[in-house]
Design an enzyme around this catalytic site. Structure first.
Site, PDB file in Angstrom:
ATOM      1  N   TYR A 296       0.832  -1.203   0.000  1.00 37.57           N
ATOM      2  CA  TYR A 296       0.000   0.000   0.000  1.00 37.57           C
ATOM      3  C   TYR A 296       0.867   1.254   0.000  1.00 37.57           C
ATOM      4  O   TYR A 296       1.775   1.385   0.820  1.00 37.57           O
ATOM      5  CB  TYR A 296      -0.910   0.041   1.240  1.00 37.57           C
ATOM      6  CG  TYR A 296      -1.510  -1.284   1.603  1.00 37.57           C
ATOM      7  CD1 TYR A 296      -2.156  -2.074   0.651  1.00 37.57           C
ATOM      8  CD2 TYR A 296      -1.406  -1.790   2.901  1.00 37.57           C
ATOM      9  CE1 TYR A 296      -2.690  -3.306   0.980  1.00 37.57           C
ATOM     10  CE2 TYR A 296      -1.949  -3.011   3.240  1.00 37.57           C
ATOM     11  CZ  TYR A 296      -2.581  -3.768   2.275  1.00 37.57           C
ATOM     12  OH  TYR A 296      -3.103  -4.988   2.614  1.00 37.57           O
ATOM     13  N   ASP A 298       0.312   4.554   1.055  1.00 34.19           N
ATOM     14  CA  ASP A 298      -0.722   5.274   1.801  1.00 34.19           C
ATOM     15  C   ASP A 298      -0.825   6.744   1.420  1.00 34.19           C
ATOM     16  O   ASP A 298      -1.875   7.356   1.577  1.00 34.19           O
ATOM     17  CB  ASP A 298      -0.463   5.142   3.308  1.00 34.19           C
ATOM     18  CG  ASP A 298      -0.762   3.744   3.822  1.00 34.19           C
ATOM     19  OD1 ASP A 298      -1.483   3.007   3.137  1.00 34.19           O
ATOM     20  OD2 ASP A 298      -0.266   3.383   4.897  1.00 34.19           O
ATOM     21  N   GLY A 300       0.239   8.122  -1.856  1.00 32.35           N
ATOM     22  CA  GLY A 300      -0.144   8.282  -3.253  1.00 32.35           C
ATOM     23  C   GLY A 300      -1.411   7.579  -3.665  1.00 32.35           C
ATOM     24  O   GLY A 300      -2.108   8.033  -4.579  1.00 32.35           O
ATOM     25  N   GLU A 301      -1.746   6.448  -3.015  1.00 35.65           N
ATOM     26  CA  GLU A 301      -2.955   5.710  -3.381  1.00 35.65           C
ATOM     27  C   GLU A 301      -4.159   6.122  -2.541  1.00 35.65           C
ATOM     28  O   GLU A 301      -5.293   6.075  -3.021  1.00 35.65           O
ATOM     29  CB  GLU A 301      -2.716   4.202  -3.209  1.00 35.65           C
ATOM     30  CG  GLU A 301      -1.735   3.624  -4.208  1.00 35.65           C
ATOM     31  CD  GLU A 301      -1.460   2.144  -3.987  1.00 35.65           C
ATOM     32  OE1 GLU A 301      -1.064   1.468  -4.941  1.00 35.65           O
ATOM     33  OE2 GLU A 301      -1.627   1.659  -2.841  1.00 35.65           O
ATOM     34  N   VAL A 379      -5.037   5.044   8.776  1.00 34.62           N
ATOM     35  CA  VAL A 379      -5.277   4.475   7.452  1.00 34.62           C
ATOM     36  C   VAL A 379      -5.630   3.005   7.648  1.00 34.62           C
ATOM     37  O   VAL A 379      -4.755   2.158   7.802  1.00 34.62           O
ATOM     38  CB  VAL A 379      -4.053   4.630   6.540  1.00 34.62           C
ATOM     39  CG1 VAL A 379      -4.410   4.249   5.106  1.00 34.62           C
ATOM     40  CG2 VAL A 379      -3.514   6.047   6.589  1.00 34.62           C
ATOM     41  N   ASN A 381      -6.115  -0.120   9.343  1.00 33.00           N
ATOM     42  CA  ASN A 381      -5.766  -0.732  10.621  1.00 33.00           C
ATOM     43  C   ASN A 381      -4.652   0.000  11.348  1.00 33.00           C
ATOM     44  O   ASN A 381      -4.543  -0.084  12.575  1.00 33.00           O
ATOM     45  CB  ASN A 381      -5.354  -2.196  10.406  1.00 33.00           C
ATOM     46  CG  ASN A 381      -4.227  -2.336   9.394  1.00 33.00           C
ATOM     47  OD1 ASN A 381      -4.355  -1.888   8.258  1.00 33.00           O
ATOM     48  ND2 ASN A 381      -3.133  -2.964   9.779  1.00 33.00           N
ATOM     49  N   TYR A 382      -3.800   0.724  10.618  1.00 33.08           N
ATOM     50  CA  TYR A 382      -2.645   1.370  11.246  1.00 33.08           C
ATOM     51  C   TYR A 382      -2.906   2.842  11.531  1.00 33.08           C
ATOM     52  O   TYR A 382      -3.639   3.515  10.803  1.00 33.08           O
ATOM     53  CB  TYR A 382      -1.404   1.258  10.353  1.00 33.08           C
ATOM     54  CG  TYR A 382      -0.511   0.084  10.706  1.00 33.08           C
ATOM     55  CD1 TYR A 382       0.234   0.085  11.883  1.00 33.08           C
ATOM     56  CD2 TYR A 382      -0.413  -1.026   9.875  1.00 33.08           C
ATOM     57  CE1 TYR A 382       1.052  -0.982  12.214  1.00 33.08           C
ATOM     58  CE2 TYR A 382       0.403  -2.105  10.193  1.00 33.08           C
ATOM     59  CZ  TYR A 382       1.139  -2.080  11.363  1.00 33.08           C
ATOM     60  OH  TYR A 382       1.934  -3.140  11.700  1.00 33.08           O
ATOM     61  N   HIS A 431       6.164  -7.453   7.324  1.00 32.64           N
ATOM     62  CA  HIS A 431       5.991  -6.338   6.390  1.00 32.64           C
ATOM     63  C   HIS A 431       6.971  -5.223   6.730  1.00 32.64           C
ATOM     64  O   HIS A 431       7.676  -5.289   7.748  1.00 32.64           O
ATOM     65  CB  HIS A 431       4.557  -5.807   6.434  1.00 32.64           C
ATOM     66  CG  HIS A 431       4.110  -5.370   7.790  1.00 32.64           C
ATOM     67  ND1 HIS A 431       3.711  -6.252   8.780  1.00 32.64           N
ATOM     68  CD2 HIS A 431       4.023  -4.140   8.363  1.00 32.64           C
ATOM     69  CE1 HIS A 431       3.390  -5.597   9.874  1.00 32.64           C
ATOM     70  NE2 HIS A 431       3.587  -4.305   9.654  1.00 32.64           N
TER      71      HIS A 431
END
Length: 638
Positions: A296, A298, A300-301, A379, A381-382, A431
C-alpha cells in the site's frame, strides 16, 4: 462565460488553502463544464509557486493562487488533472489521465464504501463465506489497492478484497480474518471480476476486546502528570508563521502529504525550504496466493492526510498547545475542516549541555527543549503519527510513530514462515513501513552541494605505527547518477549538505548533516512488481536538482501505476548537483516482524532521521539557553 475572480485574503504565496478558495475552485471547474453528475473531486491542493518566485516575493505584492485538482468520472473511470487559477478564475490546464501509462487517480472513500454491496450480490463470495459457516452480512469487506500485476486489468480501476468476520458491532474484525479467499472488484463497473477460494483455514475465534476477561493484563498504578507553563508558551504563531527560540517556519497542510514545513530558518538563516513526507509504502512479505499483492502506498494511493485525527480527543499532546485546523476538499468539491489536525507545543528534553570542572569549579547545566509540531492519521488498521522536532542546539528531527492494529491472517504454522502467531490461530504477516521524506534544502541559501561523509580505518604503517588512527572521508555527489546511495552504519555514513559560498569564522563551509537510522530498505526482489513501483524505497538517499514538478517519489499517479515512476524518471537526465539548488529524498522506516506483544493493539514503534548543523554555527548555539528557574530545579544551597 466570463467569471469574476474571487477575492482572496491570503497574505503569502505559500498560505494554506482556505475554505473560500476551495469553494472557488469547485465553482470554476463546474462553470467550465468539467463536472458531470458522476464526477468526484479526488484531490485539491495548492500548486506552489516556483521556489525562486517565493524567495523573490515581498509582503504587499500580489499573490497568484493556483490549485491542482484531480477529478474522477465514476461512470467511466477516467481521470482529469487540472490546474485552476483562482486569481484568474479559469482552468489553465486540463489533462486527461491515461489509465494505462499514467496509472489511476487515488481511491475514493465512496468507492471503498461501495464494495460490500457489490460482494454481497456475488454468488461466489456468498458461497465462500457460507462454506465457512459465515453470514455475508457479518463479514467486513476490506478493499485494498490492487497494485499492478495482471495484463487483463490494465486500464481498469480495481481493488482486491479480503474478508474479516465481525460477530457484533463491538467486535474488532481484525481479530477474525477469513483467510484463503480473495475477491477482485472492478469499481467502475461495480462488479466482482473474480473470487479465488484457495484454501480453507479456521477463522480465529478469540476476540480483541481490551478488557481483562479477554486479554488479562496487569494494571499499572501511575499517578497523574501535569505539564504546565505558568507564563505561557515560548512560541508565537502569526498567520501560520511560527517563531520559537530563533527558529521560524510556515505551517502547511495537504491532503496528500499532510503536514508540510515551509521556509525553515534559524537566526534569520535558511536551512530547509520545504519538508514533507512525500510517500510511504507498506510491502508485505507473505507470498500466499491470497495476499502476494499486498502493498500500500498510503500517501499516493489513499491520500492519507484525509484521515487525519482531531487531536484533542485522545490527549495526543500535552502542555500549552496551539492547534491548527486542516481544511481540505471533500469528494464533492466542498471544504471540509478537520478540527485540530495539527498540534504545536514545546517540551523539556533533558540535559542539553552540562559540565562540572575540577580546575575552575564551574558547575553549569542547561536543559534542552524542543518544539513539536505533529499530526496523526489513521489508514485502515494502522495509525501513524508524524512529529517534527526543533531543538535549541539547531537540530531538526523527524519521528514517525506507528501504532494501531497489525494486519492479520490465519496462522498457517511454522511451515509457512512469513508470519508470527500473535493469538491462538491468528497470524500477523511480516511487512515493512518505508517512508520517503522530501527535503528541499536551502542551507544558508540555495547553492548547496551534498557530500557523503564516512569514517575510514587507517592501516598500520609508518604514518600509523600503533594502529589507532582513523580519518574522515568526504566525497561530493556531483551528479544525480552518483547520488543514489545506501546507508552504512559500519562506517557511520552520513550526508552533509554544505553551502560552498558561505563559511563560518574558521573558514569552513556551513552545512547540515543528514543522519539516517540505517534500517533496511525495500526487501522485495529486484524483479518484483513492487520493486518497479516503489523504486524510491530501494535507496536510502536520492539527490536531485530542484524542479517544482518533481513532488512525489513514486510518481504523480501511484494507484495501479506499472512502475518506474517518480525518482527513476527524475534522475534520467543526470543533472549536475554541485553548488546548486538540491532536493534530498530520504528513505527510512521499519521492518516489522510482529510479536505477541503487538496484539491486540500495537505499542508505538518509532523511526525517523535527524538533521544536525555541521559548521553552520560558529559555536554551540545552545549557549544562549537560560538557566532553569523552575521550582523543580533546586540546589544544595537552596
Amino acid at each position: 462565460m466570463t467569471l469574476t475572480a474571487p477575492s482572496t485574503t491570503v497574505s503569502h504565496p505559500l498560505s494554506r488553502l482556505t475554505a473560500e478558495e476551495i469553494t472557488a475552485v469547485s465553482t470554476i471547474v463546474r462553470d467550465a463544464g468539467l463536472v458531470k453528475e458522476s464526477s468526484k473531486f479526488v484531490y485539491m491542493g495548492l500548486e506552489e509557486p516556483h521556489k525562486r518566485d517565493v524567495l523573490a516575493w515581498s509582503p504587499g505584492q500580489p499573490v497568484e493562487r493556483r490549485v491542482r485538482a484531480l477529478l474522477l468520472d465514476r461512470a467511466t473511470g477516467n481521470g482529469r488533472d487540472l490546474t485552476v487559477s483562482i486569481t484568474g478564475a479559469a482552468v489553465v490546464r486540463d489533462d486527461e489521465i491515461d489509465g494505462v501509462a499514467d496509472g489511476q487517480v487515488p481511491i475514493l472513500d465512496a468507492e471503498f464504501e461501495a464494495i460490500e454491496p457489490i460482494l454481497a450480490a456475488d454468488e461466489r463470495w456468498v458461497a465462500a463465506m457460507a462454506k465457512r459457516g459465515l453470514d455475508v452480512a457479518n463479514v467486513r469487506a476490506v478493499p485494498l489497492s490492487a497494485g499492478s500485476y495482471f495484463p487483463d486489468e490494465t486500464g481498469d480501476r480495481v481493488v482486491r478484497v479480503l474478508g474479516f468476520h465481525q460477530a457484533d458491532p463491538a467486535d474488532l474484525p481484525w481479530a477474525h480474518p477469513v483467510d484463503g479467499v480473495v475477491a477482485y472488484v472492478d469499481i467502475t463497473r461495480g462488479v466482482t471480476t473474480a473470487v479465488h477460494d484457495h484454501f480453507d483455514l479456521p477463522v480465529p475465534a478469540e476476540r480483541a476486546d481490551l478488557d481483562q476477561a479477554t486479554h488479562p493484563h496487569p494494571v499499572r498504578d501511575l499517578k497523574p502528570i501535569e505539564i504546565t507553563q505558568p507564563e505561557g508558551p515560548s512560541f508565537t504563531v502569526d498567520d501560520d508563521v511560527v517563531r520559537w527560540a530563533g527558529w521560524e517556519f510556515r505551517v502547511g497542510f495537504d491532503a496528500r502529504e499532510g503536514l508540510v514545513l515551509h521556509q525553515l530558518s534559524i537566526d534569520g538563516r535558511s536551512v530547509v525550504h520545504r519538508a514533507s513526507i512525500a510517500e510511504m509504502v507498506v510491502p508485505y512479505a507473505d507470498p500466499s496466493p491470497v495476499r502476494f499483492w499486498q502493498n500500500y502506498f498510503d500517501v499516493g494511493e489513499y491520500l492519507f492526510a484525509r484521515y487525519s485525527n482531531p487531536l484533542e480527543l485522545g490527549c495526543d499532546c500535552l502542555g500549552e498547545i496551539h492547534y491548527f485546523d486542516g481544511t481540505l476538499a471533500d469528494e464533492d468539491g466542498a471544504p471540509r475542516v478537520i478540527r485540530n489536525a495539527i498540534c504545536l507545543h514545546e517540551e523539556d528534553y533533558g540535559v542539553g549541555w552540562k559540565h562540572t570542572d575540577l580546575f575552575n569549579g564551574m558547575a553549569e547545566t542547561r536543559r534542552s527543549r524542543r518544539l513539536v509540531i505533529s499530526f496523526f492519521t489513521t489508514v485502515g488498521n494502522y495509525d501513524y503519527g508524524f512529529y517534527w522536532y526543533l531543538y535549541t542546539d539547531g537540530t531538526i528531527q523527524l519521528e514517525s510513530k506507528a501504532t494501531g492494529i497489525v494486519f492479520t491472517s490465519a496462522y498457517r504454522g511454522e511451515d509457512h514462515p512469513y508470519a508470527t502467531e500473535v493469538a491462538p490461530g491468528l497470524g500477523a504477516p511480516f511487512h515493512q513501513h518505508l517512508f520517503s521524506a522530501r527535503l528541499d534544502m536551502a542551507v544558508d541559501g540555495t547553492g548547496n552541494t551534498v557530500h557523503e561523509v564516512e569514517a575510514v580505518r587507517m592501516p598500520m604503517g609508518e604514518a600509523n605505527p600503533y594502529g589507532n588512527a582513523f580519518m574522515k572521508r568526504s566525497t561530493p555527489l556531483t551528479r544525480e547518477s552518483e547520488a543514489q546511495r545506501l546507508g552504512d552504519a559500519t562506517v557511520g555514513r552520513v550526508w552533509h549538505v554544505v553551502n560552498p559560498s558561505k563559511t563560518n569564522r574558521l573558514g569552513q563551509p556551513v552545512g547540515y548533516a543528514l543522519h539516517p537510522q540505517n534500517s533496511p530498505v525495500l526487501l522485495a526482489d529486484d524483479q518484483s512488481s513492487i520493486h518497479q513501483r516503489a523504486t524510491f524505497s530501494t535507496k536510502s538517499l536520492w539527490v536531485t536538482a530542484y524542479d517544482p514538478a518533481e513532488r512525489y517519489p513514486a510518481g504523480d499517479f501511484v494507484n495501479q501505476h506499472p512502475g518506474e515512476g517518480g525518482l527513476p524518471t527524475f534522475v534520467a537526465d543526470d543533472a549536475p548537483l554541485e553548488d546548486t539548488d538540491v532536493v534530498l529524498w530520504h528513505t527510512f522506516g521499519l521492518t516489522h516482524f510482529p510479536r505477541p506483544e503487538d496484539w491486540p493493539v500495537m505499542p508505538t514503534d518509532y523511526t525517523g532521521f535527524t538533521l544536525k548543523p555541521v559548521g553552520f554555527f560558529d559555536r554551540n548555539p545552545a549557549l544562549g539557553v537560560p538557566q532553569s528557574t523552575s521550582t523543580h530545579c533546586s540546589s544544595h544551597d537552596s
